[in-house]
Motif scaffolding. Structure first.
Motif, PDB file in Angstrom:
ATOM      1  N   UNK A 252       2.101  -8.604  -3.057  1.00 10.13           N
ATOM      2  CA  UNK A 252       2.097  -8.175  -4.455  1.00 10.13           C
ATOM      3  C   UNK A 252       0.934  -7.227  -4.713  1.00 10.13           C
ATOM      4  N   UNK A 253      -0.224  -7.537  -4.124  1.00  9.66           N
ATOM      5  CA  UNK A 253      -1.381  -6.661  -4.307  1.00  9.66           C
ATOM      6  C   UNK A 253      -1.183  -5.342  -3.568  1.00  9.66           C
TER       7      UNK A 253
ATOM      8  N   UNK B 100      -9.291  -7.959   1.673  1.00 10.98           N
ATOM      9  CA  UNK B 100     -10.104  -8.037   0.451  1.00 10.98           C
ATOM     10  C   UNK B 100      -9.550  -9.058  -0.528  1.00 10.98           C
ATOM     11  N   UNK B 101      -8.223  -9.100  -0.705  1.00  8.17           N
ATOM     12  CA  UNK B 101      -7.654 -10.070  -1.633  1.00  8.17           C
ATOM     13  C   UNK B 101      -7.829 -11.496  -1.112  1.00  8.17           C
TER      14      UNK B 101
ATOM     15  N   UNK C 176      -9.366  -6.411 -12.190  1.00 11.22           N
ATOM     16  CA  UNK C 176      -9.847  -7.331 -13.236  1.00 11.22           C
ATOM     17  C   UNK C 176      -9.736  -8.797 -12.822  1.00 11.22           C
ATOM     18  N   UNK C 177      -8.533  -9.281 -12.624  1.00  3.08           N
ATOM     19  CA  UNK C 177      -8.325 -10.682 -12.274  1.00  3.08           C
ATOM     20  C   UNK C 177      -7.535 -10.772 -10.968  1.00  3.08           C
ATOM     21  N   UNK C 178      -8.199 -11.059  -9.840  1.00  2.00           N
ATOM     22  CA  UNK C 178      -7.486 -11.128  -8.554  1.00  2.00           C
ATOM     23  C   UNK C 178      -6.403 -12.196  -8.519  1.00  2.00           C
ATOM     24  N   UNK C 179      -6.542 -13.244  -9.316  1.00  2.00           N
ATOM     25  CA  UNK C 179      -5.589 -14.347  -9.278  1.00  2.00           C
ATOM     26  C   UNK C 179      -4.231 -13.966  -9.864  1.00  2.00           C
TER      27      UNK C 179
END
Length: 355
Positions: free
Chosen positions: A265-266, A342-343, A255-258
């Motif tokens: 963390x991702x 990707x992030x 939803x929100x990558x930020x």
């Protein structure tokens, strides 16, 4: 003599909710003192709000419940009523041995209220309302595919039980489920019995599910070009191994990558962080913790197998890993690299550039 009205103005009331389909078991704790009250009520946010307003007027309400079958609906209803709500993973709620051995709804709700009051809970991320349907399209498409594959297996099992042999043009499994193959199933296949109702019913389901998968895929292509997704989708699409479905799975699940402060963390959210166990001289490490988003973990691994065939640097890294570990472990390392890439691309607004 005039009665003085009770007011909890300036105080916080902590509410732990053990959510079930028809009833909730609720524990209420006050900020000042150790007052605690337990009660059961119908599964209704409005009734909970009315109870709190009646017994604890003018207070600030903090509620928490465990993630489960109700999803985010209870969260949004409580927020609309003015109750600040959070959702937690049941596995992350601190629990004593006594609470594990005497597990009841009342004990669970009291545990939630106590941990909320003490600040011991780490809430999960709540998806925005506008993102829920797009994520649902991706997930229901996956469900259709699983059901479709199940019906295909049933048809092949039926053919085997009836001694049906494949023609030479369908000798290779790669030719199965093409238009020609389905036409052969519909028009030429004969079973041991004179009737072939079972096969026809199964073929009807295959055709229906194929159309459903196609419709969901088209919907995802349309969503990928909407303003909400297009920019991030275009960045992800430049990564080798990531196509339309994989990119939209990533975007709709996060939803929100930020919300992820860094790649670690991702990576932890996806579930690619190694697990470890140490006790005295005994130490062990695994490749993955088993926690995380299973859907994202699966699509990243699938993308990694394709990426090593398309990208020279990733292929080279994979071959180096294979010199000191099994292939399945090596591909997890490549998938972990894709997670980082990707992030970084989405957060930095960049396209992928091969090394």
């Amino acid at each position: 003599m005039q009665r003085k009205e009770i007011s909890f103005k300036g105080q916080t009331i902590y509410v732990g909710i053990d959510v079930h389909k028809t009833t909730w078991v609720v524990t209420v704790m006050t900020e000042v003192g150790n007052y605690e009250k337990k009660f059961s009520q119908p599964a209704s946010p409005q009734k909970l709000f009315d109870n709190l307003k009646k017994n604890y007027p003018d207070a600030r309400y903090e509620a928490v419940y465990e993630a489960g079958f109700t999803g985010f609906s209870t969260y949004y209803h409580l927020k609309e009523l003015g109750i600040n709500c959070s959702i937690v993973n049941a596995a992350d709620v601190p629990t004593t041995d006594e609470e594990r051995r005497n597990k009841t709804d009342a004990v669970d709700s009291a545990k939630l209220a106590r941990c909320l009051k003490n600040g011991d809970l780490r809430p999960i991320y709540v998806m925005p309302k506008d993102s829920l349907d797009a994520r649902g399209v991706v997930r229901v498409r996956t469900t259709f595919l699983k059901q479709l594959n199940g019906y295909k297996v049933r048809i092949k099992h039926l053919l085997y039980n009836n001694g049906v042999e494949y023609p030479e043009r369908f000798a290779k499994s790669s030719t199965h489920w093409s238009r020609a193959f389905i036409r052969w199933l519909c028009e030429e296949v004969s079973l041991l019995a004179e009737d072939r109702v079972t096969l026809d019913l199964l073929l009807e389901q295959v055709e229906y599910l194929r159309q459903s998968v196609l419709k969901a895929t088209r919907k995802l292509r349309d969503l990928s070009q909407t303003p909400f997704y297009k920019k991030n989708f275009d960045h992800l699409f430049t990564i080798p191994g990531i196509g339309v479905i994989t990119a939209m799975t990533i975007l709709t699940e996060i939803a929100d990558p930020k919300r992820f402060p860094n790649e670690r963390a991702y990576t932890k959210y996806v579930g690619f962080v190694p697990d470890s166990h140490e006790s005295g001289e005994h130490k062990s490490k695994g490749e993955m913790t088993g926690r995380g988003n299973n859907r994202l973990r699966m699509v990243y691994v699938e993308a990694a197998w394709i990426a090593i065939r398309k990208d020279t640097s990733l292929c080279s890294a994979y071959l180096r890993y294979c010199q000191r570990m099994e292939k399945n472990e090596a591909i997890v390392r490549i998938a972990r690299s894709l997670v980082h890439i990707s992030l970084a691309l989405v957060k930095n607004d960049k396209d992928y550039v091969p090394a």
